[in-house]
Design a protein around this motif. Structure first.
Motif, PDB file in Angstrom:
ATOM      1  N   CYS A 230       0.830  -1.206   0.000  1.00 43.36           N
ATOM      2  CA  CYS A 230       0.000   0.000   0.000  1.00 43.36           C
ATOM      3  C   CYS A 230       0.867   1.259   0.000  1.00 43.36           C
ATOM      4  O   CYS A 230       0.515   2.264  -0.621  1.00 43.36           O
ATOM      5  N   LYS A 231       2.005   1.200   0.698  1.00 38.94           N
ATOM      6  CA  LYS A 231       2.930   2.336   0.663  1.00 38.94           C
ATOM      7  C   LYS A 231       3.452   2.562  -0.753  1.00 38.94           C
ATOM      8  O   LYS A 231       3.597   3.711  -1.199  1.00 38.94           O
ATOM      9  N   ALA A 232       3.740   1.458  -1.453  1.00 33.95           N
ATOM     10  CA  ALA A 232       4.206   1.584  -2.840  1.00 33.95           C
ATOM     11  C   ALA A 232       3.129   2.200  -3.720  1.00 33.95           C
ATOM     12  O   ALA A 232       3.407   3.041  -4.586  1.00 33.95           O
ATOM     13  N   PHE A 233       1.887   1.795  -3.494  1.00 36.99           N
ATOM     14  CA  PHE A 233       0.785   2.379  -4.263  1.00 36.99           C
ATOM     15  C   PHE A 233       0.626   3.860  -3.947  1.00 36.99           C
ATOM     16  O   PHE A 233       0.401   4.682  -4.845  1.00 36.99           O
ATOM     17  N   LEU A 234       0.778   4.225  -2.660  1.00 35.42           N
ATOM     18  CA  LEU A 234       0.701   5.635  -2.275  1.00 35.42           C
ATOM     19  C   LEU A 234       1.837   6.427  -2.910  1.00 35.42           C
ATOM     20  O   LEU A 234       1.643   7.563  -3.375  1.00 35.42           O
ATOM     21  N   ALA A 235       3.044   5.825  -2.941  1.00 35.61           N
ATOM     22  CA  ALA A 235       4.165   6.490  -3.610  1.00 35.61           C
ATOM     23  C   ALA A 235       3.892   6.666  -5.105  1.00 35.61           C
ATOM     24  O   ALA A 235       4.240   7.698  -5.693  1.00 35.61           O
ATOM     25  N   THR A 236       3.249   5.665  -5.707  1.00 35.58           N
ATOM     26  CA  THR A 236       2.875   5.779  -7.118  1.00 35.58           C
ATOM     27  C   THR A 236       1.914   6.939  -7.338  1.00 35.58           C
ATOM     28  O   THR A 236       2.055   7.714  -8.291  1.00 35.58           O
ATOM     29  N   LEU A 237       0.943   7.082  -6.434  1.00 28.46           N
ATOM     30  CA  LEU A 237      -0.004   8.197  -6.543  1.00 28.46           C
ATOM     31  C   LEU A 237       0.707   9.534  -6.419  1.00 28.46           C
ATOM     32  O   LEU A 237       0.423  10.485  -7.168  1.00 28.46           O
ATOM     33  N   ASN A 238       1.655   9.610  -5.471  1.00 28.32           N
ATOM     34  CA  ASN A 238       2.397  10.865  -5.303  1.00 28.32           C
ATOM     35  C   ASN A 238       3.261  11.167  -6.522  1.00 28.32           C
ATOM     36  O   ASN A 238       3.370  12.326  -6.961  1.00 28.32           O
ATOM     37  N   GLU A 239       3.882  10.127  -7.072  1.00 29.24           N
ATOM     38  CA  GLU A 239       4.698  10.331  -8.268  1.00 29.24           C
ATOM     39  C   GLU A 239       3.830  10.752  -9.458  1.00 29.24           C
ATOM     40  O   GLU A 239       4.238  11.593 -10.273  1.00 29.24           O
ATOM     41  N   MET A 240       2.644  10.183  -9.545  1.00 28.54           N
ATOM     42  CA  MET A 240       1.739  10.585 -10.617  1.00 28.54           C
ATOM     43  C   MET A 240       1.303  12.037 -10.450  1.00 28.54           C
ATOM     44  O   MET A 240       1.086  12.756 -11.429  1.00 28.54           O
ATOM     45  N   ASN A 241       1.196  12.467  -9.213  1.00 22.10           N
ATOM     46  CA  ASN A 241       0.876  13.868  -8.959  1.00 22.10           C
ATOM     47  C   ASN A 241       2.007  14.764  -9.454  1.00 22.10           C
ATOM     48  O   ASN A 241       1.781  15.808 -10.077  1.00 22.10           O
ATOM     49  N   ASP A 242       3.262  14.345  -9.173  1.00 21.45           N
ATOM     50  CA  ASP A 242       4.409  15.097  -9.692  1.00 21.45           C
ATOM     51  C   ASP A 242       4.486  15.012 -11.216  1.00 21.45           C
ATOM     52  O   ASP A 242       4.863  15.985 -11.888  1.00 21.45           O
ATOM     53  N   TYR A 243       4.134  13.842 -11.742  1.00 18.66           N
ATOM     54  CA  TYR A 243       4.105  13.659 -13.201  1.00 18.66           C
ATOM     55  C   TYR A 243       3.115  14.639 -13.834  1.00 18.66           C
ATOM     56  O   TYR A 243       3.401  15.246 -14.871  1.00 18.66           O
ATOM     57  N   ALA A 244       1.956  14.791 -13.194  1.00 15.92           N
ATOM     58  CA  ALA A 244       0.970  15.764 -13.680  1.00 15.92           C
ATOM     59  C   ALA A 244       1.526  17.176 -13.609  1.00 15.92           C
ATOM     60  O   ALA A 244       1.278  18.015 -14.491  1.00 15.92           O
ATOM     61  N   GLY A 245       2.308  17.450 -12.567  1.00 17.84           N
ATOM     62  CA  GLY A 245       2.908  18.774 -12.444  1.00 17.84           C
ATOM     63  C   GLY A 245       3.839  19.102 -13.591  1.00 17.84           C
ATOM     64  O   GLY A 245       3.919  20.269 -14.030  1.00 17.84           O
ATOM     65  N   GLN A 246       4.538  18.107 -14.123  1.00 19.74           N
ATOM     66  CA  GLN A 246       5.435  18.350 -15.254  1.00 19.74           C
ATOM     67  C   GLN A 246       4.649  18.699 -16.516  1.00 19.74           C
ATOM     68  O   GLN A 246       5.103  19.500 -17.334  1.00 19.74           O
ATOM     69  N   HIS A 247       3.486  18.117 -16.671  1.00 23.37           N
ATOM     70  CA  HIS A 247       2.653  18.490 -17.824  1.00 23.37           C
ATOM     71  C   HIS A 247       2.124  19.910 -17.666  1.00 23.37           C
ATOM     72  O   HIS A 247       1.939  20.626 -18.654  1.00 23.37           O
ATOM     73  N   GLU A 248       1.901  20.318 -16.427  1.00 20.52           N
ATOM     74  CA  GLU A 248       1.527  21.719 -16.198  1.00 20.52           C
ATOM     75  C   GLU A 248       2.693  22.638 -16.543  1.00 20.52           C
ATOM     76  O   GLU A 248       2.500  23.736 -17.078  1.00 20.52           O
ATOM     77  N   VAL A 249       3.910  22.195 -16.224  1.00 19.48           N
ATOM     78  CA  VAL A 249       5.100  22.981 -16.573  1.00 19.48           C
ATOM     79  C   VAL A 249       5.217  23.114 -18.094  1.00 19.48           C
ATOM     80  O   VAL A 249       5.547  24.184 -18.620  1.00 19.48           O
TER      81      VAL A 249
END
Length: 587
Positions: free
Chosen positions: A70-89
């Motif tokens: 579950c921690k790995a899944f949570l880390a995946t969600l956080n990384e996807m949030n950062d991934y979305a931030g790069q598309h905003e950039v």
């Protein structure tokens, strides 16, 4: 190659071509703008997706994220949030570096093009006007020459005619001279205008127009170069975020590699371990010898003697009262066979309300006494840690306010030191409340930790009958299936239903003697004993203790010979006799 020399006569086509170039630039701007909108929409959808699967705070789902998967899944969600931030950039950089810049460039380009073609039209109009002037001068010269010829012919005709007077001949001669002079003047004017026109025309086609067209050519080339640079920027904006996107993907890979199945298995043990030991063997009870039934500590009767008193010689065999069976039975109940009452006890599910749940908003007793020992210890330790963190936070605020007060005392112009005293006093009160709360939970924790190593046969029997209720029972009060003596009852079934043969022992059981008194107690709160096996008490009432708390949160008391039952231990203050085993005071 220059447009001024090669395309000197293509003014209109150049005007159309440069307008087409601006249209291409605006089309590219629109393309980039739509790309930025797609990036923003994609980033928003990714963020919403990540938020949708984030664990809700203070919920059961949040507790599940202690497992590595579950921690790995949570880390995946956080990384996807950062991934979305790069598309905003990407969207922001394309908007600022391409769309906005090109929009300004197009406006400048339109103004420059308008200026150049205005100069070109002005030069073209000038040469056309001069051409018309030249044509007019030429026609006038031609007309004057023809009129001079006619006047000369008329003079010659008049001069040859003998019938014409001398005065008419002179008049014709003068008229011919005037016409000749006008023709000469028209010739001179025409010659002058022609020379000037040729000069201006050379300047127009070899100087002015080439210069204007050259500027238009440079403008068009700048447009082409600029659109090429924007295309490079378009690619570079994507390339700049690739390393960060790569780190996001590496983070997801690292999180996946951190999953430890062994650790998750240990967490399952820690989450559901009760602290009890498996039940031991049940001793054989010999019923062939009348009136000498052996009461085993591990039997289902759960003897309450525990070495507190010895049976009197010659007295009848005595155990304890069956759980939730009151002493004052009706005559009909006294004649009920033991097997019937035993089966009734095994199939009953008394609903014991969480009497202390008011302190925790209905979520279970404040001291977590409804949980197994190991789970209770963990909950108490967690509560102590939370209180210590809150105390430390209050101390940090107090220290900061103390420093601020010292600054105000040394520099009164910065503020009033007395204004901080109220906040300091409030913090002191909060800290005192938190310390008292922490001491209370630390006392319960010490009590649990001191009792955990003790493994009696009775606790082993309890662990065997303990139902897996610490997941669903917390909301429905885990004591629903817990009897006052700590045992846990199971649902009745045909396979597990036990039957005891009816013997003359039933009458002996009905006439059992009351348990001896081991101390006294004072009721701290009013308790309404609405369930079978409990007894109602009033605040301040003094009663006798006949059975102390065995770790289940219940104490057995007696008001008189006929009234006895169980009350929550936290509702009474117990004073055990000094000679009694394990004498101590519960608060």
């Amino acid at each position: 190659m220059s447009w001024g020399t090669e395309l000197w006569d293509q003014f209109d086509n150049l005007e159309k071509h440069t307008q087409w170039g601006i249209d291409v630039l605006e089309k590219y701007i629109k393309f980039v703008k739509e790309r930025t909108e797609i990036e923003i929409s994609y980033a928003k959808q990714l963020r919403n997706l990540s938020k949708k699967y984030q664990p809700k705070k203070n919920s059961k789902e949040e507790e599940e994220y202690k497992y590595t998967s579950c921690k790995a899944f949570l880390a995946t969600l956080n990384e996807m949030n950062d991934y979305a931030g790069q598309h905003e950039v990407i969207s922001e950089n394309m908007t600022s570096q391409i769309t906005a810049e090109l929009a300004r460039f197009v406006q400048e380009l339109k103004q420059e093009r308008k200026s150049h073609f205005h100069d070109g039209r002005k030069a073209q109009q000038y040469i056309e006007t001069f051409w018309k002037q030249l044509e007019a001068s030429k026609r006038r010269f031609e007309r004057d020459c023809k009129e001079a010829d006619r006047a000369q012919q008329y003079f010659e005709k008049m001069d040859a005619d003998i019938n014409v007077t001398k005065a008419d001949v002179e008049k014709a001669r003068q008229q011919a001279q005037i016409r000749h002079q006008m023709a000469e003047d028209s010739k001179a004017e025409y010659s002058s205008i022609l020379q000037k026109f040729n000069h201006d025309q050379r300047e127009h086609y070899h100087t002015h127009i080439p210069n204007i067209f050259q500027k238009i050519q440079e403008m068009e080339e700048r447009r082409i170069v600029r659109i090429g640079e924007c295309m490079k920027t378009y690619a570079e904006v994507d390339r700049q975020v690739i390393p960060i996107i790569g780190k996001c993907l590496d983070g997801i890979t690292k999180a996946a590699e951190s999953i430890d199945q062994k650790n998750d298995s240990l967490l399952v043990i820690e989450a559901f371990k009760s602290g009890f030991e498996p039940p031991g063997d049940i001793d054989f009870e010999d019923f062939t010898q009348p009136m000498k039934r052996t009461v085993s500590e591990s039997s289902l009767s759960n003897s309450r003697w525990d070495g507190k008193s010895e049976p009197k010689p010659g007295s009848k065999s005595k155990g304890k009262l069956w759980p939730f069976i009151k002493k004052n039975k009706s005559p009909k109940q006294q004649k009920e066979p033991l097997s019937h009452r035993f089966n009734e006890f095994m199939t009953s599910k008394p609903k014991i309300h969480c009497f202390r749940s008011l302190k925790r908003g209905g979520g279970g007793p404040e001291d977590f006494s409804n949980l197994p020992p190991e789970q209770r210890r963990k909950k108490l330790q967690q509560k102590v840690d939370e209180l210590n963190k809150e105390i430390q936070k209050e101390m940090d605020q107090r220290d900061a306010l103390t420093k601020m007060k010292d600054v105000y005392i040394k520099n009164p112009q910065m503020g009033d030191a007395a204004s901080v005293d109220h906040k300091l006093a409030e913090l002191g009160q909060n800290m005192e409340k938190l310390r008292l709360e922490a001491q209370k939970f630390e006392g319960w924790l010490a009590e649990v930790e001191g009792r955990l190593p003790v493994r009696t046969e009775q606790s082993r029997r309890q662990s065997g009958m303990y139902d897996t209720q610490n997941t669903s029972g917390l909301n429905n009060c885990a004591q629903d299936r817990e009897s006052p003596d700590g045992s846990y009852t199971e649902e009745p079934s045909q396979e597990s239903e036990m039957k005891v043969p009816v013997t003359e022992f039933d009458d002996e059981f009905d006439d059992e003697e009351p348990l001896p008194t081991i101390g006294t107690c004072k009721a701290l709160y009013t308790f309404e004993g609405q369930n079978e096996g409990t007894i109602s008490v009033m605040e301040g009432e003094m009663l006798y203790v006949i059975e102390e708390d065995k770790g289940d949160g219940w104490t057995r008391i007696r008001r008189n010979e006929d009234e006895e039952g169980y009350v929550p231990t936290s509702y009474v203050e117990v004073y055990l006799d000094k000679n009694a085993k394990g004498a101590m005071t519960y608060i």
